[in-house]
Design a protein around this motif. Structure first.
Motif, PDB file in Angstrom:
ATOM      1  N   LYS A  11      45.541  32.620  39.417  1.00 48.76           N
ATOM      2  CA  LYS A  11      44.250  31.951  39.255  1.00 48.76           C
ATOM      3  C   LYS A  11      44.430  30.451  39.104  1.00 48.76           C
ATOM      4  O   LYS A  11      43.689  29.651  39.693  1.00 48.76           O
ATOM      5  N   MET A  12      45.428  30.040  38.311  1.00 50.68           N
ATOM      6  CA  MET A  12      45.708  28.622  38.103  1.00 50.68           C
ATOM      7  C   MET A  12      45.994  27.893  39.405  1.00 50.68           C
ATOM      8  O   MET A  12      45.657  26.719  39.558  1.00 50.68           O
ATOM      9  N   THR A  13      46.651  28.590  40.315  1.00 48.68           N
ATOM     10  CA  THR A  13      47.116  27.966  41.559  1.00 48.68           C
ATOM     11  C   THR A  13      46.232  28.307  42.759  1.00 48.68           C
ATOM     12  O   THR A  13      46.639  28.103  43.905  1.00 48.68           O
ATOM     13  N   TYR A  64      45.303  29.352  26.816  1.00 49.08           N
ATOM     14  CA  TYR A  64      44.794  30.653  27.250  1.00 49.08           C
ATOM     15  C   TYR A  64      45.930  31.665  27.366  1.00 49.08           C
ATOM     16  O   TYR A  64      45.816  32.806  26.913  1.00 49.08           O
ATOM     17  N   TYR A 109      46.967  35.368  35.738  1.00 53.04           N
ATOM     18  CA  TYR A 109      46.410  34.047  35.456  1.00 53.04           C
ATOM     19  C   TYR A 109      47.154  32.935  36.207  1.00 53.04           C
ATOM     20  O   TYR A 109      46.540  31.925  36.592  1.00 53.04           O
ATOM     21  N   PHE A 110      48.429  33.112  36.459  1.00 52.62           N
ATOM     22  CA  PHE A 110      49.170  32.088  37.205  1.00 52.62           C
ATOM     23  C   PHE A 110      48.650  31.982  38.638  1.00 52.62           C
ATOM     24  O   PHE A 110      48.632  30.892  39.225  1.00 52.62           O
ATOM     25  N   ASP A 132      45.164  25.768  29.958  1.00 52.77           N
ATOM     26  CA  ASP A 132      45.845  26.897  30.606  1.00 52.77           C
ATOM     27  C   ASP A 132      46.883  27.507  29.663  1.00 52.77           C
ATOM     28  O   ASP A 132      46.941  28.726  29.494  1.00 52.77           O
ATOM     29  N   ALA A 146      49.686  22.992  35.480  1.00 49.46           N
ATOM     30  CA  ALA A 146      49.258  23.569  34.200  1.00 49.46           C
ATOM     31  C   ALA A 146      48.648  22.519  33.270  1.00 49.46           C
ATOM     32  O   ALA A 146      49.182  21.425  33.095  1.00 49.46           O
ATOM     33  N   SER A 147      47.520  22.882  32.679  1.00 51.98           N
ATOM     34  CA  SER A 147      46.857  22.017  31.700  1.00 51.98           C
ATOM     35  C   SER A 147      47.055  22.588  30.300  1.00 51.98           C
ATOM     36  O   SER A 147      47.521  23.718  30.130  1.00 51.98           O
ATOM     37  N   ALA A 188      52.429  26.569  39.484  1.00 47.72           N
ATOM     38  CA  ALA A 188      51.779  26.582  38.179  1.00 47.72           C
ATOM     39  C   ALA A 188      52.356  25.508  37.269  1.00 47.72           C
ATOM     40  O   ALA A 188      51.628  24.861  36.506  1.00 47.72           O
TER      41      ALA A 188
END
Length: 220
Positions: free
Chosen positions: A138-140, A105, A135-136, A102, A98-99, A94
């Motif tokens: 989901k990010m990855t 959010y 969410y982490f 992200d 990460a953006s 992550a």
């Protein structure tokens, strides 16, 4: 609503009430009680109980009745170990991807969690805690892994819910740790994100004695 949907509804609702200790560990429950509570018929309730027994969340004692299973601390501890082993790697990934959106959010989740804390809203706080960690994954692109973890997560979730009920264990500490994790991921610092993740998931070990002291009859 067809039969399968009614059975799923009964299962989800009873499962939720057990995980949140509405039906507390050791409580005796009955089909008639559940039918009344859920406003559902006997068949979906009975089928739900079969599934919950398979999940290890209820016990049927011959000549006595149906009881909510006590929390298996060994299973909860092992689930935490698996979660920590996986999530520390997720945090490393992550931190690499990460953006700004992200992090925005995640900070929004933390703001809502802080509001839930101020309102002593256990349900919302807990849901947001799960949403933050999820969410982490989901990010990855690890949502399949998250879903796998949920299969073995019931005893850990029950422990974590009780943790929120222990007055001396301040919710603010959880939020502060979340904020630090979010900051490390936002700064693209994988080593710090991993370290903080490990420390965060070690809280169960650090706080176990407090939870057991308040709820000594809830565990095996």
């Amino acid at each position: 609503m067809d039969v399968n949907n009614m059975q799923d509804k009964a299962y989800r609702e009873i499962n939720h009430r057990i995980l949140r200790s509405t039906y507390a560990p050791g409580d005796k429950i009955s089909e008639s009680l559940l039918e009344q509570d859920l406003n559902l018929g006997r068949t979906p309730v009975r089928e739900a109980l079969i599934r919950l027994r398979r999940d290890g969340l209820i016990n049927i004692v011959p000549q006595s009745g149906t009881y909510v299973s006590k929390i298996n601390l060994s299973e909860a501890t092992n689930a935490r170990f698996v979660r920590e082993s996986v999530e520390r790697k997720v945090m490393v990934e992550a931190a690499a991807v990460a953006s700004e959106s992200d992090i925005s959010y995640l900070n929004d989740i933390l703001d809502k969690q802080l509001a839930a804390s101020k309102n002593s809203d256990h349900e919302m706080f807990f849901e947001l805690d799960e949403k933050f960690h999820q969410y982490f994954y989901k990010m990855t692109n690890k949502m399949i892994v998250w879903n796998w973890l949920q299969v073995t997560n019931d005893q850990l979730l029950r422990f974590r819910w009780l943790r929120l009920k222990v007055v001396q264990l301040n919710w603010d500490n959880l939020i502060k740790e979340h904020q630090k994790i979010c900051q490390a991921v936002g700064k693209h610092d994988p080593e710090e994100a991993e370290r903080l993740s490990i420390n965060h998931l070690h809280l169960m070990i650090d706080e176990e004695s407090d939870v057991l002291e308040i709820f000594p009859n809830y565990f095996i």
